[in-house]
Design a protein around this motif. Structure first.
Motif, short mmCIF file in Angstrom:
data_model
loop_
_atom_site.label_atom_id
_atom_site.label_comp_id
_atom_site.label_asym_id
_atom_site.label_seq_id
_atom_site.Cartn_x
_atom_site.Cartn_y
_atom_site.Cartn_z
N GLN A 34 15.81 36.28 34.07
CA GLN A 34 17.08 35.40 34.23
C GLN A 34 18.25 36.26 33.99
N LEU A 35 19.29 35.82 34.85
CA LEU A 35 20.57 36.71 34.83
C LEU A 35 21.61 36.01 34.49
N VAL A 36 22.68 36.29 33.71
CA VAL A 36 23.76 35.49 33.43
C VAL A 36 25.00 36.41 33.58
N GLU A 37 25.91 36.34 34.40
CA GLU A 37 27.23 37.02 34.74
C GLU A 37 28.20 36.53 33.91
N SER A 38 29.24 37.34 33.35
CA SER A 38 30.29 36.97 32.74
C SER A 38 31.44 37.96 33.21
N GLY A 39 32.64 37.46 32.71
CA GLY A 39 33.80 38.45 33.22
C GLY A 39 34.74 38.37 34.08
N GLY A 40 34.22 37.25 34.88
CA GLY A 40 34.99 36.87 36.17
C GLY A 40 36.31 36.14 35.74
N GLY A 41 37.33 36.05 36.52
CA GLY A 41 38.61 35.46 36.28
C GLY A 41 39.65 35.49 37.30
N LEU A 42 41.07 35.10 36.72
CA LEU A 42 42.34 35.50 37.78
C LEU A 42 42.83 36.60 37.35
N VAL A 99 35.72 35.61 40.93
CA VAL A 99 36.88 36.50 40.69
C VAL A 99 38.02 36.19 41.70
N THR A 100 38.98 35.90 41.24
CA THR A 100 40.21 35.67 42.25
C THR A 100 41.27 36.74 41.81
N VAL A 101 41.74 37.11 42.99
CA VAL A 101 42.83 38.18 43.09
C VAL A 101 44.07 37.68 43.69
N ASN A 140 38.60 48.09 39.72
CA ASN A 140 39.87 48.61 39.65
C ASN A 140 40.63 48.47 40.99
N SER A 141 41.82 48.53 40.79
CA SER A 141 42.53 48.49 41.97
C SER A 141 42.35 47.29 42.74
N LEU A 142 41.88 46.22 42.17
CA LEU A 142 41.66 44.73 42.92
C LEU A 142 42.75 44.34 44.01
N LYS A 143 42.12 44.02 45.07
CA LYS A 143 42.95 43.50 46.31
C LYS A 143 42.57 41.98 46.55
N PRO A 144 43.45 41.30 47.13
CA PRO A 144 43.05 39.96 47.30
C PRO A 144 42.04 39.71 48.08
N GLU A 145 41.37 40.66 48.99
CA GLU A 145 40.19 40.58 49.76
C GLU A 145 39.03 40.84 48.87
N ASP A 146 39.23 41.29 47.56
CA ASP A 146 38.12 41.11 46.57
C ASP A 146 37.75 39.77 46.22
N THR A 147 38.46 38.71 46.29
CA THR A 147 38.25 37.25 45.89
C THR A 147 37.06 37.07 46.46
N ALA A 148 36.14 36.55 45.50
CA ALA A 148 34.90 35.88 46.02
C ALA A 148 33.95 35.43 44.65
N ILE A 149 33.18 34.94 44.84
CA ILE A 149 32.02 34.86 43.71
C ILE A 149 31.05 35.93 43.80
#
Length: 123
Positions: A3-11, A119-121, A84-93
């Motif tokens: 089982q895998l559980v992700e966390s840490g995403g956000g805006l 993750v929303t940038v 790091n250095s996140l870009k709008p194009e990194d927006t995804a699940i």
């Protein structure tokens, strides 16, 4: 069964950072290569990064190389993705995935998947 559980995403604003975590249970974590994939609206799940079982080698998609870092702590059964250095194009699940044995960038070769974290940038 793993089982895998992700966390840490956000805006986050463009140029900002996030750290994703993926906690594993139900198997011997060190037997699995661990990967991160992402999926924006559309059918394709895109490879992001993968790390070997012992953490000795890592591989990245060209689109994230130099900005993202994958790491793992086998004592904690956890894999991380520092973004790091996140870009709008990194927006995804973002999904973490486990593959028995060697590394791969092909999503169909992975055996277990988490539920994903958004993750929303913003620009």
């Amino acid at each position: 069964q793993v089982q895998l559980v992700e966390s840490g995403g956000g805006l986050v604003q463009a140029g900002g950072s996030l750290r994703l975590s993926c906690a594993a249970s139900g198997g011997t974590f060190s037997n699995y290569a661990m990967g991160w994939f992402r999926q924006a609206p559309g059918p394709e799940r895109e490879f992001v990064a993968v790390i070997r079982r012992n953490g000795g080698s890592t591989y990245y998609a060209d689109s994230v190389k130099g900005r993202f870092t994958i790491s793992r702590d086998n004592a904690k059964n956890t894999v991380y993705l520092q973004m790091n250095s996140l870009k709008p194009e990194d927006t995804a699940i973002y999904y973490c995935a486990a593959k028995w044995g060697s590394t791969s960038s092909a999503h169909h070769e992975f055996d277990y998947w988490g539920q994903g974290t958004q993750v929303t940038v913003s620009s």
